[in-house]
Each structure stands twice: as structure tokens, then as C-alpha cells.
Write a protein that holds these residues in place. Sequence first.
Motif, PDB file in Angstrom:
ATOM      1  N   MET A   1      61.009  22.151  43.834  1.00  0.00           N
ATOM      2  CA  MET A   1      60.997  23.333  43.259  1.00  0.00           C
ATOM      3  C   MET A   1      59.295  23.007  41.888  1.00  0.00           C
ATOM      4  O   MET A   1      58.724  24.613  42.432  1.00  0.00           O
ATOM      5  N   VAL A   2      58.148  22.246  43.280  1.00  0.00           N
ATOM      6  CA  VAL A   2      56.794  22.795  42.669  1.00  0.00           C
ATOM      7  C   VAL A   2      56.800  24.410  43.746  1.00  0.00           C
ATOM      8  O   VAL A   2      55.742  24.782  43.690  1.00  0.00           O
ATOM      9  N   LEU A   3      57.536  23.741  44.901  1.00  0.00           N
ATOM     10  CA  LEU A   3      57.214  25.493  45.762  1.00  0.00           C
ATOM     11  C   LEU A   3      57.730  26.782  45.223  1.00  0.00           C
ATOM     12  O   LEU A   3      56.884  27.867  45.795  1.00  0.00           O
ATOM     13  N   MET A   4      58.997  26.162  44.571  1.00  0.00           N
ATOM     14  CA  MET A   4      59.282  27.368  43.707  1.00  0.00           C
ATOM     15  C   MET A   4      58.117  28.047  42.667  1.00  0.00           C
ATOM     16  O   MET A   4      58.115  28.735  42.232  1.00  0.00           O
ATOM     17  N   ILE A   5      58.279  26.731  41.865  1.00  0.00           N
ATOM     18  CA  ILE A   5      56.735  27.279  40.884  1.00  0.00           C
ATOM     19  C   ILE A   5      55.492  27.751  41.102  1.00  0.00           C
ATOM     20  O   ILE A   5      55.362  28.509  40.923  1.00  0.00           O
ATOM     21  N   PHE A   6      55.402  27.378  42.292  1.00  0.00           N
ATOM     22  CA  PHE A   6      54.089  28.530  43.307  1.00  0.00           C
ATOM     23  C   PHE A   6      54.384  29.666  43.445  1.00  0.00           C
ATOM     24  O   PHE A   6      53.194  30.147  43.261  1.00  0.00           O
ATOM     25  N   PHE A   7      55.196  29.686  44.638  1.00  0.00           N
ATOM     26  CA  PHE A   7      55.525  30.844  44.401  1.00  0.00           C
ATOM     27  C   PHE A   7      55.969  32.248  42.799  1.00  0.00           C
ATOM     28  O   PHE A   7      54.996  33.389  43.300  1.00  0.00           O
ATOM     29  N   ILE A   8      56.541  31.299  41.928  1.00  0.00           N
ATOM     30  CA  ILE A   8      56.480  32.420  40.922  1.00  0.00           C
ATOM     31  C   ILE A   8      55.211  32.226  39.731  1.00  0.00           C
ATOM     32  O   ILE A   8      54.976  33.364  39.728  1.00  0.00           O
ATOM     33  N   SER A   9      54.482  31.593  40.418  1.00  0.00           N
ATOM     34  CA  SER A   9      53.238  31.410  39.604  1.00  0.00           C
ATOM     35  C   SER A   9      52.180  32.276  40.533  1.00  0.00           C
ATOM     36  O   SER A   9      51.442  33.458  40.083  1.00  0.00           O
ATOM     37  N   LEU A  10      51.962  32.726  41.873  1.00  0.00           N
ATOM     38  CA  LEU A  10      51.690  33.939  42.711  1.00  0.00           C
ATOM     39  C   LEU A  10      52.196  34.988  41.780  1.00  0.00           C
ATOM     40  O   LEU A  10      51.161  35.738  41.684  1.00  0.00           O
ATOM     41  N   LEU A  11      53.288  35.406  41.980  1.00  0.00           N
ATOM     42  CA  LEU A  11      54.200  36.235  41.538  1.00  0.00           C
ATOM     43  C   LEU A  11      53.569  36.891  40.152  1.00  0.00           C
ATOM     44  O   LEU A  11      52.891  37.790  39.927  1.00  0.00           O
ATOM     45  N   GLY A  12      53.417  35.830  39.192  1.00  0.00           N
ATOM     46  CA  GLY A  12      53.413  36.170  37.989  1.00  0.00           C
ATOM     47  C   GLY A  12      52.034  36.735  37.772  1.00  0.00           C
ATOM     48  O   GLY A  12      51.865  37.263  37.159  1.00  0.00           O
ATOM     49  N   ASN A  13      51.079  35.890  38.147  1.00  0.00           N
ATOM     50  CA  ASN A  13      50.124  36.314  38.085  1.00  0.00           C
ATOM     51  C   ASN A  13      48.967  37.619  38.975  1.00  0.00           C
ATOM     52  O   ASN A  13      48.482  38.351  38.260  1.00  0.00           O
ATOM     53  N   SER A  14      49.456  37.835  40.042  1.00  0.00           N
ATOM     54  CA  SER A  14      49.235  39.402  40.447  1.00  0.00           C
ATOM     55  C   SER A  14      50.319  40.013  39.714  1.00  0.00           C
ATOM     56  O   SER A  14      48.927  40.794  40.062  1.00  0.00           O
ATOM     57  N   LEU A  15      51.707  39.582  39.469  1.00  0.00           N
ATOM     58  CA  LEU A  15      51.311  41.232  38.753  1.00  0.00           C
ATOM     59  C   LEU A  15      50.942  40.845  36.529  1.00  0.00           C
ATOM     60  O   LEU A  15      50.706  42.556  36.830  1.00  0.00           O
ATOM     61  N   MET A  16      50.765  40.252  36.805  1.00  0.00           N
ATOM     62  CA  MET A  16      49.352  40.285  35.393  1.00  0.00           C
ATOM     63  C   MET A  16      48.440  41.191  35.846  1.00  0.00           C
ATOM     64  O   MET A  16      48.541  42.144  35.587  1.00  0.00           O
ATOM     65  N   ILE A  17      47.548  40.993  36.539  1.00  0.00           N
ATOM     66  CA  ILE A  17      46.834  41.813  36.929  1.00  0.00           C
ATOM     67  C   ILE A  17      46.615  42.964  37.479  1.00  0.00           C
ATOM     68  O   ILE A  17      46.298  43.887  37.255  1.00  0.00           O
ATOM     69  N   MET A  18      48.000  42.854  38.112  1.00  0.00           N
ATOM     70  CA  MET A  18      48.180  44.467  38.539  1.00  0.00           C
ATOM     71  C   MET A  18      48.506  45.169  37.311  1.00  0.00           C
ATOM     72  O   MET A  18      48.341  46.910  37.374  1.00  0.00           O
ATOM     73  N   LEU A  19      48.951  45.212  36.430  1.00  0.00           N
ATOM     74  CA  LEU A  19      49.502  45.606  35.663  1.00  0.00           C
ATOM     75  C   LEU A  19      47.988  46.333  34.380  1.00  0.00           C
ATOM     76  O   LEU A  19      48.089  47.077  34.270  1.00  0.00           O
ATOM     77  N   ILE A  20      47.460  44.979  34.492  1.00  0.00           N
ATOM     78  CA  ILE A  20      46.317  45.310  33.585  1.00  0.00           C
ATOM     79  C   ILE A  20      45.134  46.248  34.616  1.00  0.00           C
ATOM     80  O   ILE A  20      44.406  46.975  33.435  1.00  0.00           O
ATOM     81  N   HIS A  21      45.255  45.939  35.775  1.00  0.00           N
ATOM     82  CA  HIS A  21      44.426  47.405  36.453  1.00  0.00           C
ATOM     83  C   HIS A  21      44.938  48.634  36.295  1.00  0.00           C
ATOM     84  O   HIS A  21      44.571  49.681  36.013  1.00  0.00           O
ATOM     85  N   GLU A  22      46.835  48.856  36.627  1.00  0.00           N
ATOM     86  CA  GLU A  22      47.292  49.789  36.393  1.00  0.00           C
ATOM     87  C   GLU A  22      47.077  50.976  35.429  1.00  0.00           C
ATOM     88  O   GLU A  22      47.120  51.837  34.802  1.00  0.00           O
ATOM     89  N   ASP A  23      47.407  50.475  34.230  1.00  0.00           N
ATOM     90  CA  ASP A  23      47.971  50.285  32.707  1.00  0.00           C
ATOM     91  C   ASP A  23      46.502  50.850  31.942  1.00  0.00           C
ATOM     92  O   ASP A  23      45.559  50.165  31.916  1.00  0.00           O
ATOM     93  N   PRO A  24      46.446  52.204  31.630  1.00  0.00           N
ATOM     94  CA  PRO A  24      45.010  52.497  30.606  1.00  0.00           C
ATOM     95  C   PRO A  24      44.770  51.546  29.573  1.00  0.00           C
ATOM     96  O   PRO A  24      43.978  51.157  28.759  1.00  0.00           O
ATOM     97  N   GLN A  25      46.231  51.388  28.973  1.00  0.00           N
ATOM     98  CA  GLN A  25      46.255  50.481  27.587  1.00  0.00           C
ATOM     99  C   GLN A  25      45.652  49.704  27.182  1.00  0.00           C
ATOM    100  O   GLN A  25      45.394  48.783  26.384  1.00  0.00           O
ATOM    101  N   LEU A  26      45.510  48.785  28.609  1.00  0.00           N
ATOM    102  CA  LEU A  26      45.303  47.461  28.975  1.00  0.00           C
ATOM    103  C   LEU A  26      44.130  47.425  29.309  1.00  0.00           C
ATOM    104  O   LEU A  26      43.294  46.246  29.171  1.00  0.00           O
TER     105      LEU A  26
END
Length: 313
Positions: A30-55
Amino acid sequence: MEDLNDTTEMNFILLGLFNHTQTHVFLFSMVLMIFFISLLGNSLMIMLIHEDPQLHTPMYFLLSQLSLMDMMLVSTIVPKMATNYLMDTRTISPAGCGTQIFLFLTLGGGECFLLAAMAYDRYVAICHPLRYPIFMNQKLCFHMTTVSWILGGVDGLMQAGTTLSFPYCHSRVINHFFCEAPSLVRLACADTTFFEFFMYVCCILMLLIPLFLILASYSLILAAVLRMKSIAAQKKAFATCSSHLAVVGLFYGAIIFIYMRPKSYHSVARDKVVSAFYTIFTPVLNPLIYSVRNKDVKGALRKWIEKHFLGHL
């Protein structure tokens, strides 16, 4: 099983969070799964904020820095813990231990001040909306972020350097799953009274001062929201601020529990669980809290999916 007596004398030994029972294997998975979800979720957040001009606003720039800190924090702790568990080893070198202490305190301390900057951003946006472009310009936003990283780094450097300077002439067994300064100091065969007092002062500066600024900002925000005549405006303000307050409560609650309690109230088993909460679980909650309760982020995610996936169908 690795024989602890065969371990190099200079190395420390981490007892870890899990053993090899069936229940603990499941919890480790479960901890490993949470770790990978955390990496995915936070990297996705960074990518969306970088790509979307409204953000491309101060609020989302600060949020992207929070995601970066969370990604680095969980990457500082989980890979070493997982490697030790999977390879059935427990050792960590003094350099590795010092690196973990430095990175953990840098990122944890930086996040404290970053959360205070985010609270100030919300205060200006709600209480002084017409002056927002003046009070929260790009230069100020960059300076607040830089100061957060620098203050965290200075705290991490001082505490990591001092902790490793103590002699460890008896047990080097750390009953923890990563090198955390309080756990290491307990093993030192020297008088650590002054350093423990120093750590307590650092906690006041790094935890309580930002927390006071956050509470002051949200007290002013609450007063302003209650004066609003529009119910829709009140709901929007509460929705935005409740997300931030949830993150603040989760992070500060756990870290103050570890660092600000008297020695007599410490329990090793309980401390390990609480440490796991703010080093492993909180980083995965931040992107979930902000994305689920934020229309702008959900809209940016929808546009990104339509552009990169649905557009090719």
C-alpha cells in the motif's frame, strides 16, 4: 536476515516500519502504491500548471512549488525504505543519513513557509481583490518561494551537520524507517541538551511563526467572507480556502506532534506511524485535495486529456 554484528561500524541501522508478516507485506504494498500515486499526482499538477495559461497565476505557481516539495520529500524517504525492505538489509551510511536529514528538514521547513505564502496569497485575493496584481506580483511571488527554499535549506544544513558531529560510540540502531534528527540524537553518547534546546528553537521559528501567519491570514479572510453579501461569493471563498486549510491541518498537525512534544510523551511506535503520515501520506493528499475541489485544475486536466488522448481518436 542480515546479521547486525557484521555491519560496518560506521553505518547506522534502520529497523524500518514493517516486518515480513503477511499483514505488513500488504501494508508495504500500500505504501509503494501511495508513493507512485503521489509522484504521478504531483508531477501531473506541475505539468498542468506549466502548460495551461489560465493557471499562470501566483496561487498556482505556489501550488506547483508545493507539489515539487512533496515529490522530493516522498522520494527522499520511500525509495531507501523500500530498498532495505525488499533486499532485507537495514544499513544506511552516515552520508546517506545526513542527506536524508538535510533534505527532509529543507523540504519540511520550506513547505511551512510556502504554506504561509499561500495563506497570504489567499488573504490578498479575498480581502484586497482590486490590489491583488500589485500586492502579489510575479517578483514578490518568486522572492517568497526563494526565501522558503533558503530558510528550509539553512535549517536542514545546520541540523544535519550538528547531528552527525556527535559521537555514536554505542548502539547505532535507529528504531525508525528513515534518519530523523530526534531519533538519531537519542543514540549520541554526548551531552545533547544544548542541541535539543536549539532544535526546539528551530521548531518555533520554522513551525509556529508560519503557523501564526497562516492563522492570522485566515482570521482576516473569515471576517471578510462573513461580511460578503453574495452567498455565491462566500461559497467560492470557502471552497478555495478550505482546501488550503485541510493541507495545513494535516501537515502541521502531524509534524508539531513529533517535534514539539516533551520527551516524556514520546512513543517510538506511535512516532513512526505519525512520521509516516506526514512523509508518505500527506504528499499524496495535496494534489487530490486541490484537484478535486478546484474547478480551474479540473478544467485544465479535462483540456489536457482532450488534447493528448481524445484528440487522437
